[in-house]
Design an enzyme around this catalytic site. Structure first.
Site, PDB file in Angstrom:
ATOM      1  N   ASN A   1     -19.683  -7.585  -6.762  1.00 44.10           N
ATOM      2  CA  ASN A   1     -19.632  -7.881  -8.327  1.00 44.10           C
ATOM      3  C   ASN A   1     -18.469  -9.158  -8.942  1.00 44.10           C
ATOM      4  OD1 ASN A   1     -19.719  -8.447 -10.796  1.00 44.10           O
ATOM      5  ND2 ASN A   1     -20.524  -7.155 -11.515  1.00 44.10           N
TER       6      ASN A   1
ATOM      7  N   GLU B   1     -27.259  -2.493 -13.039  1.00 40.98           N
ATOM      8  CA  GLU B   1     -27.383  -3.553 -12.262  1.00 40.98           C
ATOM      9  C   GLU B   1     -26.824  -3.615 -11.558  1.00 40.98           C
ATOM     10  OE1 GLU B   1     -24.985  -4.484 -15.940  1.00 40.98           O
ATOM     11  OE2 GLU B   1     -25.856  -6.532 -15.974  1.00 40.98           O
TER      12      GLU B   1
END
Ligand code: ADP
Length: 402
Positions: A13, A387
């Site tokens: 990320n 996530e």
């Protein structure tokens, strides 16, 4: 750390100045290692790496995302695992903006990288960082499938009436102006967990999900498909956030330009970094806000009240949009950890079947749980988001079918 990594997925990320990562098992969710490289581009950059119950920390300049990813791989190697040699199943990249182009997890090739890069005008802070992370990971792991998972994807099919801004249609079409929505991976994962927790078919459920972290968004979901969401063309619209304003009268921007002589970068900074809870109270962390309120700080109290007022405005809108709900769920940093916010957001709504049980609401817990009385018409839930796991699962699935 176990020597076998070939079933594991590395999730990356990349933010504008940081790279968060996790190496995890997409089936069980077990995390082998996780960490963050922060302050990329600054002298005091560094890495914090957690594996096997131990934390490794190193501080040194990290010039860019390529250097950041190298540092991650070096740290893995130094703590007993060379990812470039032992192999992993896939790399899953969180990509913020998929525009109109991407609405499902996508195997990355040169064309996909170019298309994500082309979408940078819609997400100038995020997509270039995502591309940098992807390019570096492809260099370091040329034989491992790399998959892009888009924050906007879940909201791709929003109804036209919800996604259309009422501006000149030709201007909107020429510049890709519509509501895209963000935090989609979280809204999709959490709403799926809700259906599991309630033992119900997702197709039969009307849900409202509040993802309340530093960034915050809400979504209305009918039968597993979103019918509306608070974030828009960018992640600035909607709820009040840590440093972002959320909704405001667009006329304020023209006023700032004309009367206060702001240029567009100043407007952008004001609304994205110096607004929200921070703009109103001076702090952006909810724990600090609570301390200020407890000490009688009236600005902090106002910030909190504005935050709750906005939440309730969308709650009301989505209740009507869905024609009633089966479940209302809170997730992310504030949503999972602040019983006060949950209680205040839903206070006084028993006539709509919405009730919060004070004991269940304040009970400590890290797992998904119901906080409404068992006989209440609407299930109110706290569901921790994950996530990384959702990205790992999506990446694994794409890699398997590639
Ligand atoms: P991000 O959007 O950066 O992923 P998170 O979901 O991690 O954010 O949420 C971060 C926010 O969660 C913090 O700014 C803080 O306000 C809030 N938070 C974390 N722990 C608590 C807590 N125990 N009580 C209230 N708020 C909390």
């Amino acid at each position: 750390m176990s020597e076998r990594t070939d079933d594991l997925v590395l999730v990356i990320n990349s933010g504008s100045s940081s790279i968060k990562y996790q190496l995890l098992d997409p089936e069980s969710g077990a995390v082998t290692a996780a960490g963050v490289v922060d302050r990329i581009g600054e002298d005091n950059a560094g890495i914090e790496h957690h594996a096997d119950g131990e934390t490794t920390e190193r501080r040194s300049a990290v010039a860019d995302h390529t250097a950041g990813l190298r540092l991650i791989f070096d740290t893995f190697a130094a703590t007993g695992h060379d990812l470039t040699r032992s192999g992993i199943r896939a790399v899953g990249h969180r990509v913020v903006h998929g525009g109109e182009v991407f609405y499902q997890p996508t195997l990355i090739d040169d064309d996909v990288v170019a298309a994500i890069s082309d979408l940078s005008s819609l997400a100038p802070l995020h997509n270039p960082a995502n591309v940098a992370g992807i390019e570096s990971a492809r260099e370091l792991l040329p034989d491992v499938p790399q998959v892009a998972v888009f924050d906007t994807a879940f909201f791709h099919g929003l109804p036209d009436a919800a996604k259309t801004y009422a501006i000149d249609a030709k201007v909107a079409a020429a510049h890709g102006i519509r509501k895209y929505g963000f935090h989609g991976t979280s809204h999709e994962y959490v709403s799926g967990q809700v259906a599991e927790l309630l033992g119900r078919d997702p197709a039969q459920l009307n849900q409202i999900v509040f993802h309340l972290g530093n960034g915050a968004s809400a979504s209305a979901i009918r039968g597993g498909h979103p019918t509306d969401t608070t974030m828009g063309l960018t992640p600035l619209e909607g709820l009040v956030m840590g440093t972002r304003s959320g909704d405001l009268d667009p006329g304020i921007i023209a006023h700032l330009v004309r009367s206060a002589h702001f240029d567009i970068d100043q407007v952008d900074k004001l609304l994205n970094r110096d607004s929200g809870i921070k703009g109103l109270s001076g702090v952006n962390d909810f724990r600090e806000l609570q301390r200020l309120i407890d000490n009688g700080d009236t600005a902090a109290k106002l910030a909190y009240d504005v935050y709750i007022h906005r939440l309730r405005r969308y709650l009301g809108a989505y209740l009507i949009d869905l024609g009633g709900v089966d479940a209302i769920t809170f997730t992310a940093g504030v949503g999972e950890n602040s019983p006060q916010v949950r209680a205040d957001a839903l206070a006084g709504l028993s006539r709509f079947g919405i009730e919060v049980d004070p004991t269940a609401n304040t009970a400590k817990g890290r797992t998904a749980r119901r906080i409404s009385p068992p006989d209440a018409e609407v299930a109110v839930l706290v569901v921790p988001t994950n996530e990384e796991l959702a990205i790992a699962r999506a990446a694994h699935q794409v890699a398997e079918s590639a």
